[in-house]
Design an enzyme around this catalytic site. Structure first.
Site, mmCIF file in Angstrom:
data_model
loop_
_atom_site.group_PDB
_atom_site.id
_atom_site.type_symbol
_atom_site.label_atom_id
_atom_site.label_comp_id
_atom_site.label_asym_id
_atom_site.label_seq_id
_atom_site.Cartn_x
_atom_site.Cartn_y
_atom_site.Cartn_z
ATOM 1 N N ASP A 130 109.661 42.256 123.442
ATOM 2 C CA ASP A 130 108.506 42.098 124.474
ATOM 3 C C ASP A 130 107.200 42.850 123.843
ATOM 4 O O ASP A 130 107.421 43.897 123.231
ATOM 5 C CB ASP A 130 109.835 42.511 125.529
ATOM 6 C CG ASP A 130 110.518 41.967 126.185
ATOM 7 O OD1 ASP A 130 110.156 40.563 125.447
ATOM 8 O OD2 ASP A 130 111.611 41.817 126.525
ATOM 9 N N ARG A 181 104.898 34.681 121.581
ATOM 10 C CA ARG A 181 104.699 34.084 122.637
ATOM 11 C C ARG A 181 103.956 34.508 123.665
ATOM 12 O O ARG A 181 103.887 35.840 123.461
ATOM 13 C CB ARG A 181 106.777 35.016 123.520
ATOM 14 C CG ARG A 181 106.156 35.141 125.177
ATOM 15 C CD ARG A 181 107.090 35.797 125.551
ATOM 16 N NE ARG A 181 108.292 35.810 125.687
ATOM 17 C CZ ARG A 181 109.389 37.085 125.344
ATOM 18 N NH1 ARG A 181 108.403 38.496 125.989
ATOM 19 N NH2 ARG A 181 110.773 36.459 124.949
ATOM 20 N N GLY A 185 100.174 39.493 130.825
ATOM 21 C CA GLY A 185 100.281 40.947 130.516
ATOM 22 C C GLY A 185 100.713 41.565 132.078
ATOM 23 O O GLY A 185 100.080 41.041 132.963
ATOM 24 N N ALA A 186 101.572 41.844 132.249
ATOM 25 C CA ALA A 186 102.333 42.459 133.403
ATOM 26 C C ALA A 186 102.027 43.695 133.079
ATOM 27 O O ALA A 186 102.736 45.389 134.645
ATOM 28 C CB ALA A 186 103.851 42.194 133.085
ATOM 29 N N HIS A 224 104.003 30.778 134.809
ATOM 30 C CA HIS A 224 104.144 29.881 135.654
ATOM 31 C C HIS A 224 103.332 29.667 136.259
ATOM 32 O O HIS A 224 103.328 29.327 137.585
ATOM 33 C CB HIS A 224 104.812 30.620 136.931
ATOM 34 C CG HIS A 224 106.081 31.663 136.432
ATOM 35 N ND1 HIS A 224 105.764 33.217 135.733
ATOM 36 C CD2 HIS A 224 107.371 31.301 135.937
ATOM 37 C CE1 HIS A 224 107.178 33.140 135.154
ATOM 38 N NE2 HIS A 224 108.015 32.654 135.188
ATOM 39 N N ARG A 285 108.056 45.097 138.230
ATOM 40 C CA ARG A 285 106.648 44.814 137.457
ATOM 41 C C ARG A 285 106.435 42.905 138.062
ATOM 42 O O ARG A 285 105.215 42.244 138.610
ATOM 43 C CB ARG A 285 106.921 44.630 135.809
ATOM 44 C CG ARG A 285 106.697 46.236 135.911
ATOM 45 C CD ARG A 285 106.371 45.670 133.976
ATOM 46 N NE ARG A 285 107.528 45.082 133.037
ATOM 47 C CZ ARG A 285 108.500 46.392 133.010
ATOM 48 N NH1 ARG A 285 107.835 47.681 133.186
ATOM 49 N NH2 ARG A 285 109.113 46.276 131.975
HETATM 50 C C1 LIG Z 1 108.987 34.329 129.441
HETATM 51 C C2 LIG Z 1 108.492 35.027 129.414
HETATM 52 C C3 LIG Z 1 107.949 37.235 129.574
HETATM 53 C C4 LIG Z 1 107.139 37.050 129.987
HETATM 54 N N1 LIG Z 1 107.283 38.530 128.593
HETATM 55 C C5 LIG Z 1 106.855 39.436 128.906
HETATM 56 C C6 LIG Z 1 105.855 40.636 127.984
HETATM 57 O O1 LIG Z 1 107.187 41.257 126.621
HETATM 58 N N2 LIG Z 1 104.976 41.673 127.989
HETATM 59 C C7 LIG Z 1 104.235 41.573 129.454
HETATM 60 O O2 LIG Z 1 103.247 42.024 129.515
HETATM 61 N N3 LIG Z 1 104.719 40.265 129.833
HETATM 62 C C8 LIG Z 1 105.784 40.048 130.166
HETATM 63 N N4 LIG Z 1 105.932 38.376 131.149
HETATM 64 C C9 LIG Z 1 105.018 38.598 132.411
HETATM 65 C C10 LIG Z 1 103.340 38.148 132.154
HETATM 66 O O3 LIG Z 1 102.526 39.086 132.025
HETATM 67 C C11 LIG Z 1 102.598 38.283 134.361
HETATM 68 O O4 LIG Z 1 103.117 39.086 134.149
HETATM 69 C C12 LIG Z 1 104.165 36.904 134.377
HETATM 70 O O5 LIG Z 1 104.355 35.958 133.888
HETATM 71 C C13 LIG Z 1 103.307 36.730 135.833
HETATM 72 O O6 LIG Z 1 102.216 35.617 135.368
HETATM 73 P P1 LIG Z 1 101.624 34.363 135.587
HETATM 74 O O7 LIG Z 1 101.574 33.689 133.714
HETATM 75 O O8 LIG Z 1 103.198 32.994 135.947
HETATM 76 O O9 LIG Z 1 100.879 34.015 136.594
HETATM 77 P P2 LIG Z 1 100.265 34.576 137.802
HETATM 78 O O10 LIG Z 1 98.217 34.573 138.138
HETATM 79 O O11 LIG Z 1 100.749 35.865 138.450
HETATM 80 O O12 LIG Z 1 101.389 33.820 139.014
HETATM 81 C C14 LIG Z 1 101.447 31.854 138.827
HETATM 82 C C15 LIG Z 1 102.347 31.691 140.229
HETATM 83 O O13 LIG Z 1 103.389 32.147 139.412
HETATM 84 C C16 LIG Z 1 103.738 32.398 140.351
HETATM 85 N N5 LIG Z 1 104.574 33.551 140.184
HETATM 86 C C17 LIG Z 1 104.351 34.482 139.192
HETATM 87 N N6 LIG Z 1 104.460 35.750 138.796
HETATM 88 C C18 LIG Z 1 106.141 35.877 140.110
HETATM 89 C C19 LIG Z 1 106.540 36.804 140.701
HETATM 90 N N7 LIG Z 1 106.446 37.929 140.237
HETATM 91 N N8 LIG Z 1 107.874 36.271 141.133
HETATM 92 C C20 LIG Z 1 107.381 34.999 142.080
HETATM 93 N N9 LIG Z 1 106.546 34.587 141.700
HETATM 94 C C21 LIG Z 1 105.633 34.662 140.548
HETATM 95 C C22 LIG Z 1 103.262 32.535 141.547
HETATM 96 O O14 LIG Z 1 104.223 30.957 142.228
HETATM 97 C C23 LIG Z 1 101.946 32.473 140.864
HETATM 98 O O15 LIG Z 1 100.874 32.138 141.907
HETATM 99 C C24 LIG Z 1 106.787 37.602 131.022
HETATM 100 C C25 LIG Z 1 106.849 36.377 131.491
HETATM 101 C C26 LIG Z 1 107.672 35.280 131.226
HETATM 102 C C27 LIG Z 1 107.477 34.112 131.727
#
Ligand SMILES: Cc1cc2nc3c(=O)[nH]c(=O)nc-3n(C[C@H](O)[C@H](O)[C@H](O)COP(=O)(O)OP(=O)(O)OC[C@H]3O[C@@H](n4cnc5c(N)ncnc54)[C@H](O)[C@@H]3O)c2cc1C
Length: 307
Positions: A130, A181, A185-186, A224, A285
């Site tokens: 990750d 992947r 970014g979180a 998502h 997060r």
């Molecule tokens: C499989 C996977 C692995 C990941 N690994 C890492 C990593 O190694 N390092 C890192 O920095 N980040 C990681 N992330 C987190 C990523 O960076 C985002 O913070 C996270 O995926 C939310 O962004 P989004 O792309 O879904 O878009 P967003 O624009 O944040 O969300 C789009 C839509 O998805 C839904 N959604 C998103 N997050 C949530 C939530 N927490 N609860 C409920 N609904 C939600 C909502 O409907 C939102 O409108 C990972 C995410 C996934 C899916």
């Protein structure tokens, strides 16, 4: 302001101690976390596989401060890999380099990582490292390249579209054939290294997705965001990338409707399944990504307190 507050709470030791002792908070964490043990995770992964989806085990933990904790984490990941093989599951493993002791020094981090990647290679499986906050980006990429040279194909990493540097990182990893992947970014990052506006982060995600679809090795698109999902599907089609040449990844407990929809459309879907006792920063997060989750949790805590 709320997002900043939640990120601050994610790193607060006092809040963490309160949350992990609070039975209601523990129960609510189960919305995003499979449980506290490997057995809990094995059951969730089995159900996920039965629904036709792949999984990635993530034993929660980060920033360990002793060699024993790092070695325990390495042993836990090896156990997860063995569990996957014994139960014939369609799953791999994700881990954080700081869970394997990176903060204690490169030697400790590398030694613990090598054990897990070696085990993944032996079992014909795969470990995803990750990506953490930006102070770890360079070292995580270096570690991935080193492990990839030692155990080709058994390790990959994550690139974040909010970082300015990510285009160059993807070009380099694509050249080597390292699996990436792509995520938004979180972590909370300063303007010196990262885009702050959603439109910029999403725009860069599209650019990086193009690079991965054109030259990547089995890329994973972890989001998502329905607009980005539609973009990737149409770009893949335009570039002649078949659904079996890439996959989508989503988090356990987030947008389950989309997990099923993409799977039904014939795309590979992998669910990231966290488990373990160190769920607090992970949960915070998830709150920061969608503060509405906080309302859900606070509402439940208030109801429990009244009842
Ligand atoms: C499989 C996977 C692995 C990941 N690994 C890492 C990593 O190694 N390092 C890192 O920095 N980040 C990681 N992330 C987190 C990523 O960076 C985002 O913070 C996270 O995926 C939310 O962004 P989004 O792309 O879904 O878009 P967003 O624009 O944040 O969300 C789009 C839509 O998805 C839904 N959604 C998103 N997050 C949530 C939530 N927490 N609860 C409920 N609904 C939600 C909502 O409907 C939102 O409108 C990972 C995410 C996934 C899916």
């Amino acid at each position: 302001v709320l997002r900043h507050g939640l990120h601050y709470m994610a790193s607060s030791d006092r809040m963490r101690r309160w949350a992990i002792r609070n039975p209601v908070a523990r129960r609510l964490s189960l919305r995003f976390v499979a449980g506290e043990t490997l057995d809990d995770a094995l059951q969730v992964v089995r159900r996920t596989n039965d629904e036709g989806m792949r999984a990635s085990f993530d034993e929660l933990g980060e920033n360990v401060t002793s060699r024993e904790e790092a070695e325990e984490a390495a042993a836990a990941y090896c156990q997860a890999l063995t569990g996957i093989a014994e139960h014939s599951l369609d799953a791999n493993v994700s881990c954080k380099a700081t869970h394997l002791g990176l903060d204690l020094g490169l030697d400790t981090g590398t030694a613990c990582l090598r054990k897990v990647v070696g085990q993944a290679k032996e079992l014909n499986n795969f470990l995803r490292i990750d990506m953490e906050g930006s102070k770890y980006t360079q070292v995580t990429i270096e570690l991935t390249k080193q492990m990839f040279a030692e155990y080709p194909g058994a390790v990959g990493t994550v690139i974040q579209s909010y970082l300015y540097r990510s285009g160059e990182d993807i070009d380099e990893l694509n050249k080597l054939g390292v699996r990436v992947r792509l995520v938004k970014g979180a972590y909370l990052e300063p303007t010196s290294v990262a885009y702050q506006q959603k439109a910029e982060v999403d725009g860069n995600y599209r650019k990086l997705a193009d690079k991965l679809l054109a030259d990547g090795t089995f890329p994973a698109f972890a989001t998502h965001d329905e607009r980005l999902l539609d973009y990737i599907k149409s770009r893949a089609q335009m570039l002649g990338r078949k659904p079996e040449e890439f996959e989508f990844q989503m988090l356990y407990g987030v947008r389950r409707d989309l997990h099923r929809k993409l799977h039904d459309e014939g795309y590979g879907m992998r669910i990231y399944i966290p488990y373990g006792t160190h769920w607090y920063p992970y949960l915070m997060r998830r709150m920061a990504e969608r503060p509405a989750n906080l309302l859900f949790i606070v509402g439940n805590l208030a109801r429990e307190a009244r009842g």
